[in-house]
Design a protein around this motif. Structure first.
Motif, PDB file in Angstrom:
ATOM      1  N   PHE A 120      -0.011  -5.262   9.064  1.00 32.08           N
ATOM      2  CA  PHE A 120       0.814  -4.213   7.790  1.00 32.08           C
ATOM      3  C   PHE A 120       2.626  -4.124   9.187  1.00 32.08           C
ATOM      4  O   PHE A 120       2.443  -4.364  10.172  1.00 32.08           O
ATOM      5  CB  PHE A 120       0.820  -3.124   8.425  1.00 32.08           C
ATOM      6  CG  PHE A 120      -1.223  -2.451   7.476  1.00 32.08           C
ATOM      7  CD1 PHE A 120      -2.353  -2.586   8.359  1.00 32.08           C
ATOM      8  CD2 PHE A 120      -0.630  -1.520   6.393  1.00 32.08           C
ATOM      9  CE1 PHE A 120      -2.720  -2.211   7.338  1.00 32.08           C
ATOM     10  CE2 PHE A 120      -1.431  -1.427   5.498  1.00 32.08           C
ATOM     11  CZ  PHE A 120      -2.806  -1.158   5.921  1.00 32.08           C
ATOM     12  N   GLY A 121       3.544  -3.627   8.439  1.00 35.85           N
ATOM     13  CA  GLY A 121       4.696  -3.740   8.520  1.00 35.85           C
ATOM     14  C   GLY A 121       5.116  -2.040   9.290  1.00 35.85           C
ATOM     15  O   GLY A 121       3.845  -1.540   9.139  1.00 35.85           O
ATOM     16  N   TYR A 135       1.165  -1.515  -0.056  1.00 39.53           N
ATOM     17  CA  TYR A 135       0.120   0.082  -0.284  1.00 39.53           C
ATOM     18  C   TYR A 135       0.553   1.067  -0.451  1.00 39.53           C
ATOM     19  O   TYR A 135       2.116   1.274   0.644  1.00 39.53           O
ATOM     20  CB  TYR A 135      -0.998  -0.169   1.920  1.00 39.53           C
ATOM     21  CG  TYR A 135      -1.908  -0.841   0.807  1.00 39.53           C
ATOM     22  CD1 TYR A 135      -1.906  -2.080   1.945  1.00 39.53           C
ATOM     23  CD2 TYR A 135      -3.487  -0.353   0.754  1.00 39.53           C
ATOM     24  CE1 TYR A 135      -3.306  -3.452   1.932  1.00 39.53           C
ATOM     25  CE2 TYR A 135      -4.712  -0.812   0.689  1.00 39.53           C
ATOM     26  CZ  TYR A 135      -4.479  -2.536   1.097  1.00 39.53           C
ATOM     27  OH  TYR A 135      -5.784  -3.380   1.040  1.00 39.53           O
ATOM     28  N   PHE A 150       3.497   0.739   2.484  1.00 41.28           N
ATOM     29  CA  PHE A 150       3.294  -0.293   3.909  1.00 41.28           C
ATOM     30  C   PHE A 150       3.614  -1.863   3.111  1.00 41.28           C
ATOM     31  O   PHE A 150       2.383  -1.706   2.510  1.00 41.28           O
ATOM     32  CB  PHE A 150       2.085  -0.145   4.350  1.00 41.28           C
ATOM     33  CG  PHE A 150       2.128   1.142   5.138  1.00 41.28           C
ATOM     34  CD1 PHE A 150       1.767   2.563   4.790  1.00 41.28           C
ATOM     35  CD2 PHE A 150       3.081   0.942   6.657  1.00 41.28           C
ATOM     36  CE1 PHE A 150       2.207   3.500   5.284  1.00 41.28           C
ATOM     37  CE2 PHE A 150       2.996   2.102   7.116  1.00 41.28           C
ATOM     38  CZ  PHE A 150       2.669   3.685   6.831  1.00 41.28           C
TER      39      PHE A 150
END
Lengths: 118, 115
Positions: free
Chosen positions: A108-109, A37, A91
């Motif tokens: 998410f990271g 993203y 992300f």
């Protein structure tokens, strides 16, 4: 529990050049989805590209492509011909394929800030 | 085709107050997920609503609650606000019956500042 790691907090690329953003993940599941993203300063999270783990072929969307290495649990994003509009936070995200329908949370990271030099 | 919308865009509250954030999903979507994004961090999953029920919940206290309406729109409520609740709150919508193909589309978020 699944985890997503983006170890590079910032990257910079010259306009028209190519840049690769790294992501690793940890899971015991065999089937899952991976996403990149983009979040520009406007804050809206925009889907860039999606990869299904059961597909060996790397996903491609115009100037964006991924290098998916399932055994290494690595999922990097390559941006070709970088443009000023590519500057944003990126992300990497994971979703279990066993959590379908109304149980499709994303993990998410921490994200990578990409700057593009004119 | 209307995308995901959220209101308000910004909000300032003081500690101990309560806040309600709103989300309208993308046209045709029936599932709404809420995420909290602290400054400089990735979004953290709060919970997900489908068929007006909470289907899945992340590691957030009971001060965080939600609701989904028959038109699929959703609210996020936070009670007894703490300074640490200051964050960008993102809403994402998807289509549950599109099994295996659910992609979440995000709204622009609500920036909450707790003083």
């Amino acid at each position: 529990a699944q985890t997503v790691t983006q170890s590079q907090p910032e990257m910079s690329v010259q306009e028209a050049e190519t840049v690769t953003l790294s992501c690793t993940y940890d899971t015991s599941e065999s089937d899952y989805y991976l996403f990149w993203y983009k979040q520009p300063p406007s804050r809206q999270m925009i889907l860039v590209i999606r990869q299904e783990a059961y597909k060996q072929q790397n996903a491609t969307e115009n100037r964006f492509s991924v290098n998916f290495q399932k055994a290494a649990k690595s999922f990097s994003l390559k941006i070709s011909d970088s443009q000023l509009g590519d500057a944003a936070m990126y992300f990497c995200a994971y979703r279990s394929a066993f959590m379908t329908g109304a149980n499709s949370k994303l993990t998410f990271g921490k994200g990578i800030t990409l700057s593009v030099r004119p | 085709d209307a995308g995901v919308t959220q209101s308000p865009t910004h909000l300032i509250k003081t500690r101990g107050q309560q806040v309600t954030l709103r989300c309208s999903p993308k046209s045709g979507h029936d599932t709404v997920s809420w995420y909290q994004q602290a400054l400089g961090q990735g979004p953290q999953f709060i919970f997900q609503y489908y068929e007006e029920e909470e289907r899945q919940r992340g590691n957030f206290p009971d001060r965080f609650s939600g609701h989904q309406f028959p038109n699929y729109s959703s609210e996020l409520n936070v009670n007894a606000l703490l300074l640490g609740d200051s964050a960008l709150y993102l809403c994402a919508s998807s289509l549950a019956r599109d099994r295996g193909q659910e992609t979440q589309y995000f709204g622009p978020g609500t920036r909450l500042l707790v003083l």
